[in-house]
Write an enzyme that holds these catalytic residues in place. Structure first.
Site: not given
Ligand SMILES: [Zn+2]
Length: 365
Positions: A171, A254, A257, A271
């Site tokens: 992340d 993101h 993602h 995540h």
């Protein structure tokens, strides 16, 4: 347009700091409601109540029901009112933090966030993700301020499974590249302002900290010991990435993602693991320097973050599924729009396939 940076009022990190929870909280109130899981309570209760004796603060513990949903938020608000608490703390992982932040907002009381894992950069942010009782995404609750205190006990975090710290690195890996893309496109950050020099510097420091400490931290985390490298990575994952993403802005990694979550096989992945692959895809989209791409690839492979679709659990690559990921990532309103050039779903598709091939190429070496 103003430049805005958001941050918790106090960020505190150190070995055994959970004992000082009440001592830090006494600047904000007299009675603290601590939201925690049943297993988490067993691990932290003794230290917290020991430390509480030296302060004027009293505490009550409330066991979290497992979902950050409106009925749970309302249940805790009622408990806070009934007990006369004037502060709320969430001790644990993301959903407990999000519930505590929402309770603090609705009840109008200070919030103390205590992460017991460093798997994402959410603890410092002014955001709660609200789900239905069945666990389906409902809404983002954008809060007017960041938590009053974020308190990280590095002894506790380093005893969590290593994969959590490593996905936190995934992340955090995206933060600098997404902030850089937002700066190039002059996009808004997550608090509705333009980036600051400070946010950009923290995002860069986040990346450098991972490069310098990531591998040794991953090895130490496997042994459940807290070394200086582990402490540096906890700060990078939680604070540097937390300020860096929220005040620097999100972009390609993101969005990719978010697209990947449409593929069932990736649901087992954390995540940060999906964000790490999203970072590689963003770099391919940008046609970044090969040196930079290699550095990121080698880092991921050294710490154990996925660099191929197979490592994300997608054993059989179906073009129509990858195209669906690409369409979702490029959907209006997602952060791919913050890239400094136009990106079509076809561009994203090509970048995903190319990133996967690069990852395989480096794995085979
Ligand atoms: Zn993230």
């Amino acid at each position: 347009m103003a430049q805005i940076i958001a941050s918790p009022s106090r960020y505190i990190q150190g070995k055994g700091e959970i004992r000082n929870l009440c001592s830090y909280a006494q600047n904000y109130g007299k009675k603290l409601c601590i939201l925690v899981s049943a297993s988490g309570k067993k691990r932290v209760e003794t230290a917290i109540t020991e430390g509480q004796k030296d302060t004027g603060v009293t505490v009550i513990f409330k066991i979290f029901n497992g979902e950050c949903c409106m009925s749970e938020i309302n249940r805790i608000i009622e408990a806070v009112k009934a007990a006369g608490c004037d502060m709320i703390s969430g001790v644990g992982g993301g959903k407990i933090h999000d519930t505590a932040k929402a309770v603090g907002y609705y009840a109008g009381i200070p919030v103390v966030i205590v992460p017991t894992i460093a798997s994402t950069d959410a603890p410092c942010s002014a955001l709660s993700v609200i789900y239905s009782e069945e666990g389906i995404f409902e809404k983002y609750l954008f809060l007017p301020s960041s938590p009053n205190i974020v308190l990280v006990d590095t002894d506790i975090v380093s005893k969590a499974p290593a994969r959590l710290l490593i996905s936190g690195m995934g992340d955090a890996l995206a933060t600098y590249f997404e902030a850089r893309a937002c700066r190039q496109s002059d996009a808004l950050n997550c608090v509705g302002g333009k980036s600051t020099l400070a946010a950009m510097a923290l995002a860069e420091l986040c990346y450098d900290t991972l490069m310098e400490n990531g591998v040794s931290a991953a090895i130490a985390a496997e042994q459940k010991v807290c070394t200086k490298a582990v402490e540096n990575v906890i700060e990078a994952n939680t604070y540097l990435s937390g300020i860096g993403f929220e005040s620097g802005g999100l972009a390609g990694a993101h969005a990719i993602h978010n697209g990947l979550t449409a593929i069932k096989e990736t649901h087992e992945m954390y995540h940060g693991e999906k964000v790490a692959f999203g970072t590689l895809v963003q770099l391919v989209l940008e046609n970044a320097d090969m040196e930079e791409i290699e550095e990121v690839l080698e880092f991921c492979q050294a710490v154990g973050l996925p660099t191929t679709l197979a490592e994300l659990g997608i054993m059989e690559v179906k073009p129509e599924e990858i195209m669906e990921v690409a369409r979702l990532a490029a959907a209006e309103g997602d952060t791919l729009g913050n890239m400094p050039f136009d990106v079509t779903p076809e561009d994203v598709y090509a970048a995903i396939m190319a990133a996967d091939a690069l990852g395989r190429c480096f794995t085979e070496e």
